[in-house]
Scaffold this active site. Structure first.
Site, PDB file in Angstrom:
ATOM      1  N   LYS A   1     -12.105  -7.150  -5.558  1.00 29.56           N
ATOM      2  CA  LYS A   1     -12.909  -5.936  -5.474  1.00 29.56           C
ATOM      3  C   LYS A   1     -12.115  -4.680  -5.771  1.00 29.56           C
ATOM      4  O   LYS A   1     -12.694  -3.628  -6.006  1.00 29.56           O
ATOM      5  CB  LYS A   1     -13.676  -5.852  -4.147  1.00 29.56           C
ATOM      6  CG  LYS A   1     -12.894  -5.612  -2.896  1.00 29.56           C
ATOM      7  CD  LYS A   1     -13.919  -5.512  -1.751  1.00 29.56           C
ATOM      8  CE  LYS A   1     -13.290  -5.379  -0.399  1.00 29.56           C
ATOM      9  NZ  LYS A   1     -14.306  -5.369   0.659  1.00 29.56           N
TER      10      LYS A   1
ATOM     11  N   LYS B   1      -7.297 -13.015 -10.328  1.00 26.92           N
ATOM     12  CA  LYS B   1      -8.377 -13.336  -9.397  1.00 26.92           C
ATOM     13  C   LYS B   1      -9.479 -12.294  -9.494  1.00 26.92           C
ATOM     14  O   LYS B   1      -9.201 -11.139  -9.782  1.00 26.92           O
ATOM     15  CB  LYS B   1      -7.837 -13.346  -7.965  1.00 26.92           C
ATOM     16  CG  LYS B   1      -6.997 -14.558  -7.685  1.00 26.92           C
ATOM     17  CD  LYS B   1      -6.386 -14.485  -6.308  1.00 26.92           C
ATOM     18  CE  LYS B   1      -5.426 -15.655  -6.128  1.00 26.92           C
ATOM     19  NZ  LYS B   1      -4.606 -15.518  -4.942  1.00 26.92           N
TER      20      LYS B   1
ATOM     21  N   LYS C   1       0.827  -1.206   0.000  1.00 28.86           N
ATOM     22  CA  LYS C   1       0.000   0.000   0.000  1.00 28.86           C
ATOM     23  C   LYS C   1       0.858   1.251   0.000  1.00 28.86           C
ATOM     24  O   LYS C   1       0.482   2.262  -0.601  1.00 28.86           O
ATOM     25  CB  LYS C   1      -0.956  -0.007   1.189  1.00 28.86           C
ATOM     26  CG  LYS C   1      -2.056  -1.015   1.016  1.00 28.86           C
ATOM     27  CD  LYS C   1      -3.242  -0.731   1.906  1.00 28.86           C
ATOM     28  CE  LYS C   1      -4.341  -1.746   1.654  1.00 28.86           C
ATOM     29  NZ  LYS C   1      -5.291  -1.816   2.777  1.00 28.86           N
TER      30      LYS C   1
END
Ligand code: TRP
Length: 324
Positions: free
Chosen positions: A195, A192, A110
């Protein structure tokens, strides 16, 4: 056994996270004392719009209930409504080496992804997660592989606290879920379904026309044979896996049934299956969206029950640490 897990109020629930995680939560609530919460404080480590953030939390609550979380069988609440989470985070911060936090894979990712906003919250994220878990004397934490490192750190922090101040916390164990390991992206079966990439997702609450469109447009492979072979035919294999999971028919059976019928017939049948299987989810979500008072009351009841446990742990922690 006491089971606890959290989910961030970011994005809708897609079939990958449903099959990989939420479905297991729903099974767990039958035989365990389950606590599930919406991790809104964790979500704030990335900037959110204060105008829409409350709606995101409400929507996630509705989606969890529509997916099958039963407020009579589990505690469900919003993390930020229980101040003990942040209070314990601070206290645990004082025994957590910064070096350990810097080593966390998710933090490193991140920090790279959001270079312009490497806020202290991003680094401290796993300590808040440890507080979430330890506050409730949790036995098992259902999580995906990406969260195992955070759970290991939680165990380390618990051990350290117990050694220094006397036995206070249970050491929680992970319950490894296969989040997103079964279901790949419809538009790119080597990725994959995730979201963070909305265009890869089939949501649990998509309308029939959308389901049809997404399935018919799903990437397939050269050839026309319907055969399960994730290396050579990742597209068709993914669709077969989805078909099998929702129909409870084995992949072998499905191969036999569709073998030479062609991709289009197979996809049409899969779209129909999904439209029908997901109908109860769509209906329940729409019903709950009109019952705002009822949904908020569920969260309020959850908050009350969770707070009793959280406060009892905090009383002990404050005593052990010698707070005035
Ligand atoms: N970090 C978790 C995730 O993104 C969410 C989370 C927050 C959580 N607190 C937790 C999961 C406590 C399990 C236990 O998936």
């Amino acid at each position: 056994m006491r089971v606890l897990s959290g989910i961030q109020p970011t994005g809708s629930i897609h079939i990958g996270s449903y099959l990989g995680a939420i479905k297991q939560w729903i099974e767990l609530q039958e035989k365990n004392e389950c606590i599930f919460f919406i991790a809104d404080l964790h979500a704030l480590t990335i900037p959110r719009d204060p105008k829409t953030f409350p709606e995101d939390v409400f929507e996630m609550t509705v989606e969890l209930l529509a997916s099958g979380l039963n407020p009579e069988k589990c505690i469900i609440f919003v993390q930020s409504q229980i101040k003990e989470h942040t209070e314990l985070t601070w206290l645990l911060n004082t025994i957590t080496p910064v070096g350990e936090l810097r080593r966390m894979t998710q933090y490193k990712q991140k920090a790279r992804q959001f270079k312009k906003n490497v806020n202290a919250g991003l680094l401290d994220y796993p300590v808040l997660q440890a507080a979430d878990i330890l506050l409730y004397q949790t036995d098992f934490v259902p999580v995906g592989k990406d969260q195992l490192q955070h759970l290991e750190l939680t165990r380390t922090i618990a051990r350290k606290f117990n050694q220094r101040f006397g036995k206070t916390f249970k050491e929680p164990k992970p319950l490894l879920l296969k989040i997103g390991e079964k279901i790949m992206a419809l538009n790119d079966p080597r990725k994959k379904m995730s979201k963070s990439l909305p265009e890869t997702c089939l949501y649990l609450f998509d309308e029939p026309e959308i389901i049809k469109k997404k399935i018919m447009a799903a990437v397939t492979d050269p050839g026309k044979i319907i055969k399960y072979n994730p290396q050579k035919k990742p597209g068709i294999s993914n669709l077969l896996a989805i078909y099998s999971l929702f129909s409870k028919k084995s992949i072998k059976e499905l191969e036999k049934k569709f073998k030479s019928l062609g991709y289009a017939r197979f996809k049409k049948s899969l779209a129909e299956l999904l439209i029908n299987s997901l109908k109860p989810f769509r209906q329940k979500r729409k019903e709950l969206l009109t019952r705002e008072v009822y949904v908020k009351e569920i969260l309020e009841q959850g908050r009350k029950k969770a707070q009793i446990i959280a406060q009892s742990t905090m009383t002990e922690v404050r005593q052990k640490m010698g707070l005035f």
